[in-house]
Design a protein around this motif. Structure first.
Motif: not given
Length: 73
Positions: A2, A4-5, A8, A66, A69-70, A72-73
């Protein structure tokens, strides 16, 4: 794997950037209000200071959540 977004993450950093001035303005407004209790603008300045502090706490919480979330999602 994964990643990082970044979109976000930028949104979370913006929340924290807006929280920083509020976290500095809020206590100074409260200090000013409590030092001038006999002034006619005591209540409005006190209310604005409390709102600034609540907004700073909310924006800090929202920004940190936020960013997490960016990552770990």
């Amino acid at each position: 794997m994964k990643h990082t977004n970044k979109k976000i993450l930028g949104k979370g950093v913006k929340y924290l950037a807006f929280a920083l001035p509020l976290s500095l303005i809020g206590p100074s407004l409260l200090f000013t209000a409590f030092n001038n209790q006999d002034h006619p603008y005591y209540i409005p300045v006190l209310i604005v200071g409390i709102i600034a502090l609540i907004a700073a706490i909310f924006l800090m919480f929202r920004g940190i959540m936020t960013i997490v979330k960016s990552i770990f999602d």
